[in-house]
Design a protein around this motif. Sequence first.
Motif, short mmCIF file in Angstrom:
data_model
loop_
_atom_site.label_atom_id
_atom_site.label_comp_id
_atom_site.label_asym_id
_atom_site.label_seq_id
_atom_site.Cartn_x
_atom_site.Cartn_y
_atom_site.Cartn_z
N VAL A 57 13.15 38.51 30.25
CA VAL A 57 12.62 38.36 28.90
C VAL A 57 13.57 38.91 27.84
CG1 VAL A 57 10.24 38.35 29.70
CG2 VAL A 57 11.30 40.51 29.04
N ARG A 110 9.85 40.40 33.43
CA ARG A 110 8.39 40.32 33.55
C ARG A 110 8.06 40.13 35.01
NH1 ARG A 110 4.38 40.16 30.42
NH2 ARG A 110 5.68 39.74 28.57
N LEU A 132 6.17 44.72 32.43
CA LEU A 132 7.62 44.60 32.28
C LEU A 132 8.33 45.72 33.04
CD1 LEU A 132 7.91 43.76 28.47
CD2 LEU A 132 7.69 42.17 30.40
#
Length: 387
Positions: free
Chosen positions: A59, A74, A115
């Motif tokens: 990401v 992620r 995350l």
Amino acid sequence: MAHDHTDRYFPEVPMTAPTISRLFSRGITRTLLTPHPVEHYVRSLGVNWSDDPTGATVVAVDRPVADVTVITLRLPAGVDRPAPGAALEIGVVVDGVVQRRHYSPVDPATRSDGLATIAVRRHPGGVVSEYLWSEAAPGMRLLLGNPVGEVTLPESRPTDVLLVSGGSGITPMLSIASTLVGEGHCGDGATGRVAWLHYARRVEDVPFRDRIRELSRAGVEVRVVATSDPDPTAPSDPVSGDLVGHLTADHLDDVAPWHSDATVFLCGPDGLADGLADTLGADRYAEVLRERFTASTGPVPEGDGGTVTHVRSGVSAHNPGTTLLEGAEAAGLSPKHGCRMGICHTCTAVRVSGATRDLRTGEVDTEPGCLVQICVSAPVGDVEIEL
């Protein structure tokens, strides 16, 4: 038959209905025998699998210093982040071959947004690090394996903690320190103490300096120590202090005068480990919790070797005195493996019978049904192994 990190993807072919039918019927056996879900292979044909339960999505990407790529991933739904200090197995496809390496997330265990942030340092000739340095970008999908790690923060937190790291060892220590701060373990009103010595050639080469400063303000007694002569033109850094050079007793006393009663975590090169061992003494160093970069192995002694029976595949072959992994590969097998250095435990297999020598220690073990790392184990006589 087991597959390792050099499993090859199917070649690209048009995805017509007859092709899909042929792939399905042809691939049932492969799917049952491979450790990877079939979607990994089908995805190589140009099909995107939004429900892939094992992949991680990039990401964000940052390159804060000259040789480090910081990647925010992620994680798939339902995948737990590793314990503080442990590493994720990351896989990439380079020239049609799956290559895997292990990277420790730097995040605290309290992070709850799905995350995880890893830092990848470029190494000369490093296939994965060079690939991620040049190719990593938001939206990229990475293969994801099981967490591994020799040292993690225990669930019952030690009262006093001393972290010692060098180079890439910053990442597991950053996770441990951040977790302890997030739990209120140290700082104003807390009963615990946390100190951290991190060694780097130059302070300006260290990533995550902003996070380290935040930890310092939150109660971690931290020093970033330059092992080479400091650059007189570089701006001063509040966490570097006056310490320079390699680890000494004075360094330990400066950052943690209470270190004799602390739980000590170590992650760094052998030189740093040797310095800590010399400083602490053998008895105290034996208590240190260490995560290794590499594993030092000795040669296979003359006279070792034997017939190795690979139970699952039904292949027996003479091993002239190499590791079980090298012997299996010479016999035409492809055992799953990762680091080839006895660190990641990806290659662990059950030794059904016989004796093997651990090339890191030289010790011979004969216990039946024992797990061994085949990349650092060699047969001593005839051996049966679950491969």
